[in-house]
Write a protein that holds these residues in place. Structure first.
Motif, PDB file in Angstrom:
ATOM      1  N   GLN A 403       0.855  -1.193   0.000  1.00  0.00           N
ATOM      2  CA  GLN A 403       0.000   0.000   0.000  1.00  0.00           C
ATOM      3  C   GLN A 403       0.887   1.238   0.000  1.00  0.00           C
ATOM      4  N   ILE A 404       0.571   2.145  -0.899  1.00  0.00           N
ATOM      5  CA  ILE A 404       1.318   3.409  -0.964  1.00  0.00           C
ATOM      6  C   ILE A 404       0.337   4.532  -0.638  1.00  0.00           C
ATOM      7  N   CYS A 405       0.757   5.429   0.258  1.00  0.00           N
ATOM      8  CA  CYS A 405      -0.097   6.580   0.563  1.00  0.00           C
ATOM      9  C   CYS A 405       0.112   7.611  -0.545  1.00  0.00           C
ATOM     10  N   THR A 406      -0.963   7.932  -1.242  1.00  0.00           N
ATOM     11  CA  THR A 406      -0.851   8.845  -2.393  1.00  0.00           C
ATOM     12  C   THR A 406      -1.073  10.301  -1.983  1.00  0.00           C
ATOM     13  N   ASN A 407      -2.027  10.509  -1.089  1.00  0.00           N
ATOM     14  CA  ASN A 407      -2.394  11.847  -0.615  1.00  0.00           C
ATOM     15  C   ASN A 407      -2.950  11.717   0.795  1.00  0.00           C
ATOM     16  N   TYR A 408      -3.197  12.876   1.433  1.00  0.00           N
ATOM     17  CA  TYR A 408      -3.877  12.841   2.735  1.00  0.00           C
ATOM     18  C   TYR A 408      -5.227  13.534   2.613  1.00  0.00           C
ATOM     19  N   LYS A 409      -6.139  13.092   3.476  1.00  0.00           N
ATOM     20  CA  LYS A 409      -7.364  13.877   3.680  1.00  0.00           C
ATOM     21  C   LYS A 409      -7.212  14.549   5.037  1.00  0.00           C
ATOM     22  N   TYR A 410      -7.356  15.862   5.063  1.00  0.00           N
ATOM     23  CA  TYR A 410      -7.237  16.588   6.337  1.00  0.00           C
ATOM     24  C   TYR A 410      -8.526  16.403   7.136  1.00  0.00           C
ATOM     25  N   THR A 411      -8.395  16.005   8.385  1.00  0.00           N
ATOM     26  CA  THR A 411      -9.590  15.708   9.183  1.00  0.00           C
ATOM     27  C   THR A 411      -9.665  16.552  10.467  1.00  0.00           C
ATOM     28  N   GLY A 412      -8.839  17.581  10.547  1.00  0.00           N
ATOM     29  CA  GLY A 412      -8.787  18.364  11.790  1.00  0.00           C
ATOM     30  C   GLY A 412      -9.691  19.584  11.760  1.00  0.00           C
ATOM     31  N   PRO A 413      -9.594  20.418  12.802  1.00  0.00           N
ATOM     32  CA  PRO A 413     -10.373  21.658  12.849  1.00  0.00           C
ATOM     33  C   PRO A 413      -9.810  22.678  11.854  1.00  0.00           C
ATOM     34  N   GLU A 414     -10.574  23.727  11.591  1.00  0.00           N
ATOM     35  CA  GLU A 414     -10.083  24.767  10.678  1.00  0.00           C
ATOM     36  C   GLU A 414      -8.732  25.270  11.189  1.00  0.00           C
ATOM     37  N   TYR A 415      -7.787  25.381  10.274  1.00  0.00           N
ATOM     38  CA  TYR A 415      -6.425  25.718  10.714  1.00  0.00           C
ATOM     39  C   TYR A 415      -5.738  26.579   9.660  1.00  0.00           C
ATOM     40  N   HIS A 416      -5.131  27.680  10.108  1.00  0.00           N
ATOM     41  CA  HIS A 416      -4.422  28.582   9.203  1.00  0.00           C
ATOM     42  C   HIS A 416      -2.958  28.182   9.151  1.00  0.00           C
ATOM     43  N   VAL A 417      -2.463  27.965   7.962  1.00  0.00           N
ATOM     44  CA  VAL A 417      -1.048  27.597   7.859  1.00  0.00           C
ATOM     45  C   VAL A 417      -0.459  28.152   6.558  1.00  0.00           C
ATOM     46  N   GLU A 436       0.520  20.164  13.770  1.00  0.00           N
ATOM     47  CA  GLU A 436      -0.914  20.427  13.942  1.00  0.00           C
ATOM     48  C   GLU A 436      -1.677  19.898  12.735  1.00  0.00           C
ATOM     49  N   VAL A 437      -0.988  19.878  11.585  1.00  0.00           N
ATOM     50  CA  VAL A 437      -1.615  19.364  10.377  1.00  0.00           C
ATOM     51  C   VAL A 437      -1.407  17.851  10.301  1.00  0.00           C
ATOM     52  N   LEU A 438      -0.164  17.423  10.440  1.00  0.00           N
ATOM     53  CA  LEU A 438       0.158  16.006  10.199  1.00  0.00           C
ATOM     54  C   LEU A 438      -0.627  15.076  11.120  1.00  0.00           C
ATOM     55  N   GLN A 439      -0.863  15.535  12.340  1.00  0.00           N
ATOM     56  CA  GLN A 439      -1.588  14.640  13.256  1.00  0.00           C
ATOM     57  C   GLN A 439      -3.059  14.479  12.868  1.00  0.00           C
ATOM     58  N   HIS A 440      -3.532  15.319  11.944  1.00  0.00           N
ATOM     59  CA  HIS A 440      -4.922  15.182  11.493  1.00  0.00           C
ATOM     60  C   HIS A 440      -4.985  14.761  10.020  1.00  0.00           C
ATOM     61  N   CYS A 441      -3.958  14.080   9.562  1.00  0.00           N
ATOM     62  CA  CYS A 441      -3.964  13.663   8.161  1.00  0.00           C
ATOM     63  C   CYS A 441      -4.332  12.188   8.044  1.00  0.00           C
ATOM     64  N   GLN A 442      -5.387  11.947   7.287  1.00  0.00           N
ATOM     65  CA  GLN A 442      -5.780  10.552   7.052  1.00  0.00           C
ATOM     66  C   GLN A 442      -5.207  10.123   5.709  1.00  0.00           C
ATOM     67  N   PRO A 443      -4.374   9.098   5.703  1.00  0.00           N
ATOM     68  CA  PRO A 443      -3.749   8.707   4.439  1.00  0.00           C
ATOM     69  C   PRO A 443      -4.743   8.055   3.479  1.00  0.00           C
ATOM     70  N   LEU A 444      -4.586   8.375   2.205  1.00  0.00           N
ATOM     71  CA  LEU A 444      -5.385   7.708   1.171  1.00  0.00           C
ATOM     72  C   LEU A 444      -4.424   6.763   0.445  1.00  0.00           C
ATOM     73  N   TYR A 445      -4.839   5.534   0.271  1.00  0.00           N
ATOM     74  CA  TYR A 445      -3.902   4.529  -0.243  1.00  0.00           C
ATOM     75  C   TYR A 445      -4.245   4.036  -1.642  1.00  0.00           C
ATOM     76  N   LYS A 446      -3.203   3.651  -2.353  1.00  0.00           N
ATOM     77  CA  LYS A 446      -3.371   2.879  -3.585  1.00  0.00           C
ATOM     78  C   LYS A 446      -2.695   1.538  -3.300  1.00  0.00           C
ATOM     79  N   THR A 447      -3.375   0.461  -3.644  1.00  0.00           N
ATOM     80  CA  THR A 447      -2.835  -0.860  -3.324  1.00  0.00           C
ATOM     81  C   THR A 447      -2.291  -1.537  -4.583  1.00  0.00           C
ATOM     82  N   PHE A 448      -1.072  -2.016  -4.462  1.00  0.00           N
ATOM     83  CA  PHE A 448      -0.407  -2.717  -5.566  1.00  0.00           C
ATOM     84  C   PHE A 448      -0.222  -4.185  -5.168  1.00  0.00           C
TER      85      PHE A 448
END
Ligand code: IMP
Length: 498
Positions: A403-417, A436-448
């Motif tokens: 499984q390779i993480c292709t992108n993240y989905k941000y799942t945290g509160p509104e955040y200015h960065v 503050e961002v990385l801890q709220h990142c849900q990985p999206l995977y592609k499976t090979f």
């Protein structure tokens, strides 16, 4: 192939594009014979690299990996940006002697930052005080020694050669430390000072916390031992550059742990990018012709605390690996039958750890294992450039899928960065270096599909299994990188230059 890659290259840098432990030592070892100088520019004995040649398996910390070629006249340099602990360095030299290796051409910068007992004590006390917020440092005093440099309170290797100056600077440094330490728990201080890394109590004084004269005598003594090797290495390296010599820069830790580019506060205290490396080696970053950014593939590891979005087994794995009681022996007793084909994330992480022998060279800690992460690689590429070496490809030979993480989905509160507003559900393609961002990142995977065959004896890129080559070209395309080296085992021969 290697000659082709190095054609026109006078200065090359080997750095890690992840969280360290990606096999820099091996790549440096592979390249070293083509260079005249091998230079360490940052980090200290928090790093650990294993150099394996034939029947030798040498664990080094600060001595550059090119020391293997000392007899051939290669100059190995510990640069001015390095945090230098003379006590542990002496142990490394003893290991070299025991292995029958010479270090006649070793050079140590007179400006390297000197690690003293108070740095180890403070590192360990701060960690003990943090409780749940621990960084999980290696306890080698790295943060405090670089901190003292910035605070203009630090000592350097040169001070070991001048007793009076050493004593004066040490007194000033300790006076500042004592302001804080005097109010701390004497029992905790005593326990830490008994540690073998701190001379098993030799530097401890019950009333004054530090035994000044023991520190002075030990460091003066080591200063005399190292005197023949201590020199102005910045000047030496610059002169070598001017004289057309080839220079190989050996990084430590990884970009994601860099104090300047990593994810605070879970970072080390030096700049582990190629820029920090070049500076600490005495060069400008513009002097570097080739940067090789290493990434373990197709999985990742992290040691210590901090977010790791793709970690197998998530928080369960993080707390397991960061539990000081968990060792290789305990893990193998409790989990003798885990498999790379299993479906339980936590157990899969253990299976990857077994397959990749992912236990710290410096601390013996189990490394947290996770899936390969493209958003982080895209971020690393922005700093270290597009040339990549993929190591440990053979580790997942028996996995049924990758499984390779292709992108993240941000799942945290509104955040200015950085001028951007992140909202729940936003897609992140290139990692943002902010916990503050990385801890709220849900990985999206592609499976090979896995390649399910032994790659460890393959010597040509074209002979790699097709499913593996497909993943490599996917990663090249998606992250915009060029894979120039792949490694399929620990030996020098198990390396393919593309
Ligand atoms: P320090 O460098 O000992 O202060 O530790 C700070 C963070 O960097 C911790 O999370 C360590 O686990 C990590 N770290 C330091 N050196 C290395 C290394 O060589 N490999 C992997 N992680 C490291």
């Amino acid at each position: 192939m290697l000659e082709e890659m190095l054609d026109g290259v006078q200065v090359a840098a080997v750095v890690c594009n992840q969280w360290g432990d990606t096999g820099k030592g091996k790549v440096v070892d592979l390249l070293a014979k083509h260079f005249d100088l091998i230079v360490r520019g940052q980090g200290g004995n928090n790093a650990g690299h294993t150099v394996i040649t034939g029947d030798r398996d040498l664990k080094l910390h600060v001595v550059p990996s090119g020391i293997i070629f000392d007899k051939e006249g290669k100059i190995n340099v510990v640069g001015s940006g390095v945090a230098f602990n003379p006590i542990s360095f002496q142990e490394e030299l003893e290991k070299l002697e025991a292995a029958g290796l010479s270090y006649d051409n070793l050079k140590i910068s007179h400006q390297a930052k000197l690690i003293l007992p108070q740095h180890l004590l403070l590192d360990r006390i701060r960690e003990a005080r943090k409780g749940k917020g621990k960084i999980g440092t290696t306890g080698r005093g790295i943060g405090p020694v670089y901190g003292d440099h910035t605070l203009r309170l630090g000592l350097t290797v040169n001070d070991m050669l001048n007793r009076e100056v050493f004593v004066r600077k040490l007194e000033k440094n300790l006076a500042e430390k004592l302001l804080v330490l005097r109010h701390d728990d004497p029992q905790l201080i005593k326990e830490i000072m008994q540690h073998d890394h701190l001379g098993s109590g030799k530097f401890h004084d019950v009333d004054r916390i530090f035994n000044m004269s023991a520190i002075v005598e030990t460091y003066m003594d080591l200063g005399q031992k190292f005197k023949p090797y201590i020199t102005d290495t910045d000047k030496l390296v610059k002169q070598a550059l001017g004289a057309g010599k080839r220079i190989l820069l050996e990084g430590a830790q990884g970009l994601l742990l860099s104090v300047d580019y990593g994810l605070h506060p879970f970072v080390t205290s030096s700049d582990a990018s190629y820029r920090g490396l070049a500076k600490g080696a005495g060069l400008r970053d513009g002097d570097v012709d080739l940067v090789i950014g290493i990434a373990k593939a197709f999985y990742m590891t992290r040691v210590g605390a901090g977010p790791f979005p793709t970690e197998f087994g998530g928080d369960h794995s993080a707390s397991w690996c960061n539990n000081p009681n968990v060792t290789f022996n305990i893990e193998t007793q409790l989990y003798p039958n885990v498999s790379l084909e299993g479906h339980d994330g936590f157990e899969k992480g253990i299976a990857v750890r077994y397959a990749g022998k992912e236990y710290g060279t410096t601390t013996g800690r189990p490394r947290r294992c996770g899936r390969f992460d493209l958003p982080l690689l895209r971020y690393a590429k922005e700093i270290n450039g597009e040339v990549v070496a993929l190591t440990k490809l053979d580790v997942l030979d028996q996995a049924d899928e990758i499984q390779i993480c292709t992108n993240y989905k941000y799942t945290g509160p509104e955040y200015h960065v950085g001028g951007r507003v992140l909202r729940n559900g936003d897609l992140i393609t290139t990692a943002i270096a902010d916990n503050e961002v990385l801890q709220h990142c849900q990985p999206l995977y592609k499976t090979f599909p896995g390649w399910k065959s032994n790659t460890s004896k393959i010597t040509e890129f074209s002979s790699l299994p097709l499913p593996l080559k497909e993943i490599i070209s996917y990663v090249e395309k998606e992250a915009g990188v060029k894979v120039k080296i792949v490694s399929v085992g620990p030996d020098r021969e198990q390396t393919i230059v593309v």
